[in-house]
Design a protein around this motif. Structure first.
Motif, PDB file in Angstrom:
ATOM      1  N   ILE A 151      43.445  42.105  47.520  1.00  0.00           N
ATOM      2  CA  ILE A 151      42.048  42.271  47.135  1.00  0.00           C
ATOM      3  C   ILE A 151      41.934  42.401  45.622  1.00  0.00           C
ATOM      4  CG2 ILE A 151      39.974  43.691  47.373  1.00  0.00           C
ATOM      5  CD1 ILE A 151      40.847  42.309  49.976  1.00  0.00           C
ATOM      6  N   ALA A 152      41.016  41.650  45.033  1.00  0.00           N
ATOM      7  CA  ALA A 152      40.667  41.791  43.621  1.00  0.00           C
ATOM      8  C   ALA A 152      39.159  41.957  43.506  1.00  0.00           C
ATOM      9  CB  ALA A 152      41.122  40.568  42.818  1.00  0.00           C
ATOM     10  N   PHE A 153      38.727  42.746  42.536  1.00  0.00           N
ATOM     11  CA  PHE A 153      37.298  42.973  42.343  1.00  0.00           C
ATOM     12  C   PHE A 153      36.734  42.036  41.288  1.00  0.00           C
ATOM     13  CE2 PHE A 153      38.567  47.277  43.941  1.00  0.00           C
ATOM     14  CZ  PHE A 153      37.894  47.173  45.147  1.00  0.00           C
ATOM     15  N   THR A 154      35.542  41.524  41.571  1.00  0.00           N
ATOM     16  CA  THR A 154      34.844  40.650  40.638  1.00  0.00           C
ATOM     17  C   THR A 154      33.408  41.155  40.506  1.00  0.00           C
ATOM     18  OG1 THR A 154      34.113  39.110  42.372  1.00  0.00           O
ATOM     19  CG2 THR A 154      36.250  38.675  41.339  1.00  0.00           C
ATOM     20  N   GLY A 155      32.581  40.404  39.781  1.00  0.00           N
ATOM     21  CA  GLY A 155      31.210  40.836  39.567  1.00  0.00           C
ATOM     22  C   GLY A 155      30.195  40.212  40.493  1.00  0.00           C
ATOM     23  N   THR A 198      29.743  37.027  44.009  1.00  0.00           N
ATOM     24  CA  THR A 198      30.348  36.002  44.861  1.00  0.00           C
ATOM     25  C   THR A 198      30.637  34.750  44.046  1.00  0.00           C
ATOM     26  OG1 THR A 198      29.063  36.838  46.726  1.00  0.00           O
ATOM     27  CG2 THR A 198      30.076  34.686  46.998  1.00  0.00           C
ATOM     28  N   THR A 199      29.695  34.370  43.206  1.00  0.00           N
ATOM     29  CA  THR A 199      29.850  33.155  42.393  1.00  0.00           C
ATOM     30  C   THR A 199      31.076  33.241  41.501  1.00  0.00           C
ATOM     31  OG1 THR A 199      27.461  32.804  42.400  1.00  0.00           O
ATOM     32  CG2 THR A 199      28.727  31.656  40.713  1.00  0.00           C
ATOM     33  N   SER A 200      31.265  34.393  40.834  1.00  0.00           N
ATOM     34  CA  SER A 200      32.424  34.513  39.952  1.00  0.00           C
ATOM     35  C   SER A 200      33.715  34.411  40.753  1.00  0.00           C
ATOM     36  CB  SER A 200      32.374  35.830  39.175  1.00  0.00           C
ATOM     37  OG  SER A 200      32.393  36.949  40.044  1.00  0.00           O
ATOM     38  N   GLY A 201      33.693  34.902  41.993  1.00  0.00           N
ATOM     39  CA  GLY A 201      34.877  34.778  42.836  1.00  0.00           C
ATOM     40  C   GLY A 201      35.171  33.343  43.220  1.00  0.00           C
ATOM     41  N   VAL A 202      34.125  32.568  43.533  1.00  0.00           N
ATOM     42  CA  VAL A 202      34.321  31.149  43.856  1.00  0.00           C
ATOM     43  C   VAL A 202      34.873  30.413  42.647  1.00  0.00           C
ATOM     44  CG1 VAL A 202      33.263  29.049  44.751  1.00  0.00           C
ATOM     45  CG2 VAL A 202      32.375  31.262  45.470  1.00  0.00           C
ATOM     46  N   LEU A 203      34.312  30.679  41.483  1.00  0.00           N
ATOM     47  CA  LEU A 203      34.796  30.041  40.259  1.00  0.00           C
ATOM     48  C   LEU A 203      36.263  30.390  39.997  1.00  0.00           C
ATOM     49  CD1 LEU A 203      31.672  30.657  38.019  1.00  0.00           C
ATOM     50  CD2 LEU A 203      32.583  28.408  38.636  1.00  0.00           C
ATOM     51  N   THR A 254      28.664  44.129  42.312  1.00  0.00           N
ATOM     52  CA  THR A 254      29.927  44.417  43.003  1.00  0.00           C
ATOM     53  C   THR A 254      30.300  43.236  43.886  1.00  0.00           C
ATOM     54  OG1 THR A 254      28.752  45.521  44.820  1.00  0.00           O
ATOM     55  CG2 THR A 254      29.541  46.901  43.023  1.00  0.00           C
ATOM     56  N   ALA A 255      31.576  42.903  43.900  1.00  0.00           N
ATOM     57  CA  ALA A 255      32.076  41.796  44.719  1.00  0.00           C
ATOM     58  C   ALA A 255      33.593  41.877  44.754  1.00  0.00           C
ATOM     59  CB  ALA A 255      31.626  40.454  44.161  1.00  0.00           C
ATOM     60  N   PHE A 256      34.189  41.125  45.678  1.00  0.00           N
ATOM     61  CA  PHE A 256      35.643  41.082  45.744  1.00  0.00           C
ATOM     62  C   PHE A 256      36.096  39.711  46.211  1.00  0.00           C
ATOM     63  CE2 PHE A 256      34.327  42.451  49.970  1.00  0.00           C
ATOM     64  CZ  PHE A 256      35.127  41.695  50.819  1.00  0.00           C
ATOM     65  N   VAL A 257      37.332  39.396  45.898  1.00  0.00           N
ATOM     66  CA  VAL A 257      37.982  38.217  46.461  1.00  0.00           C
ATOM     67  C   VAL A 257      39.200  38.667  47.241  1.00  0.00           C
ATOM     68  CG1 VAL A 257      37.203  36.639  44.655  1.00  0.00           C
ATOM     69  CG2 VAL A 257      39.416  37.767  44.422  1.00  0.00           C
ATOM     70  N   ARG A 267      45.500  41.686  41.950  1.00  0.00           N
ATOM     71  CA  ARG A 267      45.032  42.326  40.724  1.00  0.00           C
ATOM     72  C   ARG A 267      45.169  41.410  39.518  1.00  0.00           C
ATOM     73  NH1 ARG A 267      47.431  45.972  43.904  1.00  0.00           N
ATOM     74  NH2 ARG A 267      46.419  47.975  44.337  1.00  0.00           N
ATOM     75  N   ARG A 268      45.992  40.388  39.612  1.00  0.00           N
ATOM     76  CA  ARG A 268      46.137  39.440  38.508  1.00  0.00           C
ATOM     77  C   ARG A 268      44.824  38.721  38.199  1.00  0.00           C
ATOM     78  NH1 ARG A 268      50.113  34.641  39.661  1.00  0.00           N
ATOM     79  NH2 ARG A 268      51.536  36.385  39.911  1.00  0.00           N
ATOM     80  N   PHE A 269      43.887  38.740  39.164  1.00  0.00           N
ATOM     81  CA  PHE A 269      42.621  38.040  38.980  1.00  0.00           C
ATOM     82  C   PHE A 269      41.533  38.926  38.390  1.00  0.00           C
ATOM     83  CE2 PHE A 269      44.603  36.015  42.783  1.00  0.00           C
ATOM     84  CZ  PHE A 269      44.939  34.817  42.177  1.00  0.00           C
ATOM     85  N   GLU A 270      41.821  40.188  38.152  1.00  0.00           N
ATOM     86  CA  GLU A 270      40.806  41.101  37.636  1.00  0.00           C
ATOM     87  C   GLU A 270      40.755  41.052  36.124  1.00  0.00           C
ATOM     88  OE1 GLU A 270      40.936  44.280  41.353  1.00  0.00           O
ATOM     89  OE2 GLU A 270      41.674  44.897  39.389  1.00  0.00           O
ATOM     90  N   GLU A 271      39.535  41.110  35.608  1.00  0.00           N
ATOM     91  CA  GLU A 271      39.322  40.968  34.165  1.00  0.00           C
ATOM     92  C   GLU A 271      38.835  42.283  33.553  1.00  0.00           C
ATOM     93  OE1 GLU A 271      36.431  37.942  33.799  1.00  0.00           O
ATOM     94  OE2 GLU A 271      37.699  36.362  34.650  1.00  0.00           O
ATOM     95  N   GLY A 272      39.471  42.719  32.501  1.00  0.00           N
ATOM     96  CA  GLY A 272      38.961  43.807  31.693  1.00  0.00           C
ATOM     97  C   GLY A 272      38.718  45.109  32.421  1.00  0.00           C
TER      98      GLY A 272
END
Length: 369
Positions: free
Chosen positions: A77-81, A83-88, A218-221, A287-292
């Motif tokens: 699991i990685a957290f993003t901002g 759904t769109t950012s996760g697809v990208l 809030t979002a996750f991949v 976690r490698r996909f999480e930014e900042g």
């Protein structure tokens, strides 16, 4: 067994003034979420950076809750901002090449289309499976697959009409063909039972502010564990860059642990202070996909919402939603409306689309406010 749904309604102050039917766009916040957010804000206001470590740990707690909800491991699991950012993120991390193609459907939300279409600049083709009476048929997906198909990207529940895709059959088909199965899951997780293993999902993206009842932003991949090492994020977070040779030495001595990937070389830069800053310590986890910096208040709020969902139980929530949507459909048809969403077992969801021979779609929307 009966369940005290009135007690659940008390968690939602919005229900005191509204019959709230708009979860498919933005869900309301339950009191348990707002209480937790107030606790965070008050603590941060009083202590600032001194309380950061305390609340940062909540992010990992939320990661575990998300993983449990979908049958995954926290390391997947990685957290993003959004759904769109996760697809990208997923679309770029897969490393698709000229001549590859991606299959999606003509019912899909733009978020699960535009990211794949953007790869046309790199020679990747996006193909659209034509829906049939509001359904995405597995046979049509299979018919469009060829030797160059690398990804099938579909939603758990289609946002246009609530059609629930047959993820088990689609996922098994993709696994047998060696095709990556990506799912846009925002319109289902939290309302319907979901298991990444049962559905043969390779990756997914899901926002937390609809059926999961979390805050906006809030979002996750999810990325299947054995695929993570082969996927390079489109950007490297400062958290994963090496600031000194001393850090490199420490990690190299610990390389047998298998926790980091040191394959990303340093980039060249004219300023000495940035030499080597591009060497990346990519974790062998999502976690490698999480930014900042993490969205601490968002993750804290989402964690509280997940606690509520787990207390009630997703199976119970799904059953309740089926009962309510059946009632809604009966009442709509009694008033002369035509229910457009499938009500068949395995196809129906908590989203209902309907029409009328006299009224436009805008009229009941404006009337309901």
């Amino acid at each position: 067994m009966s369940y005290d749904w009135e007690a659940v309604r008390h968690e939602f102050p919005v229900a005191q003034e509204h019959v709230y039917l708009n979860h498919a766009q933005i869900g309301p916040l339950p009191q348990c979420v707002t209480a937790r957010l107030r606790e965070y804000v008050d603590d941060w206001c009083a202590h600032g950076r001194a309380c950061y470590s305390k609340w940062e740990g909540e992010t990992e707690n939320t990661r575990q809750k998300v993983a449990k909800l979908i049958g995954a491991s926290p390391d997947e699991i990685a957290f993003t901002g959004s759904t769109t950012s996760g697809v990208l993120l997923i679309s770029h991390a897969l490393g698709l090449r000229p001549g590859d193609n991606v299959l999606t459907a003509d019912l899909e939300h733009p978020a699960n289309v535009s990211a794949w279409l953007a790869l046309s600049r790199s020679g990747v083709e996006t193909r659209f499976v034509k829906s049939t009476q509001g359904r995405v048929l597995v046979s049509h997906v299979e018919a469009m697959m060829d030797e160059a198909t690398r990804v099938v990207a579909l939603s758990f529940v289609e946002f246009t009409n609530g059609y629930r895709n047959d993820l088990v059959t689609l996922g098994r088909l993709c696994r047998e063909r060696g095709v990556h199965f990506f799912v846009d899951a925002i319109q289902g997780i939290g309302a319907l039972r979901f298991d990444v293993g049962e559905y043969f999902v390779d990756s997914l993206s899901c926002g937390g502010y609809k059926w999961l009842l979390g805050p906006l932003g809030t979002a996750f991949v999810y990325v299947r564990r054995d695929l993570i090492k082969s996927m390079i994020p489109p950007g490297i977070s400062w958290k994963h860059t090496m600031a000194s040779n001393r850090l490199r030495d420490v990690v190299m001595r610990d390389s047998d642990s298998g926790e980091y990937d040191l394959t990303i070389p340093a980039f060249e830069h004219e300023y000495d202070r940035y030499q080597g800053a591009g060497d990346a310590l990519l974790p062998y986890s999502a976690r490698r996909f999480e930014e900042g910096m993490p969205n601490l208040p968002g993750m804290i709020g989402l964690g509280a919402a997940l606690d509520l969902i787990q207390r009630i139980g997703v199976d119970r929530i799904e059953q309740r939603l089926c009962t309510l949507t059946d009632l809604l459909c009966d009442k709509l048809e009694a008033k002369g409306y035509v229910v457009l969403s499938s009500r068949s077992a395995g196809e129906r969801s908590q989203i209902v689309s309907f029409g009328h021979e006299t009224y436009t779609g805008a009229e009941p929307f404006e009337e309901l406010g």
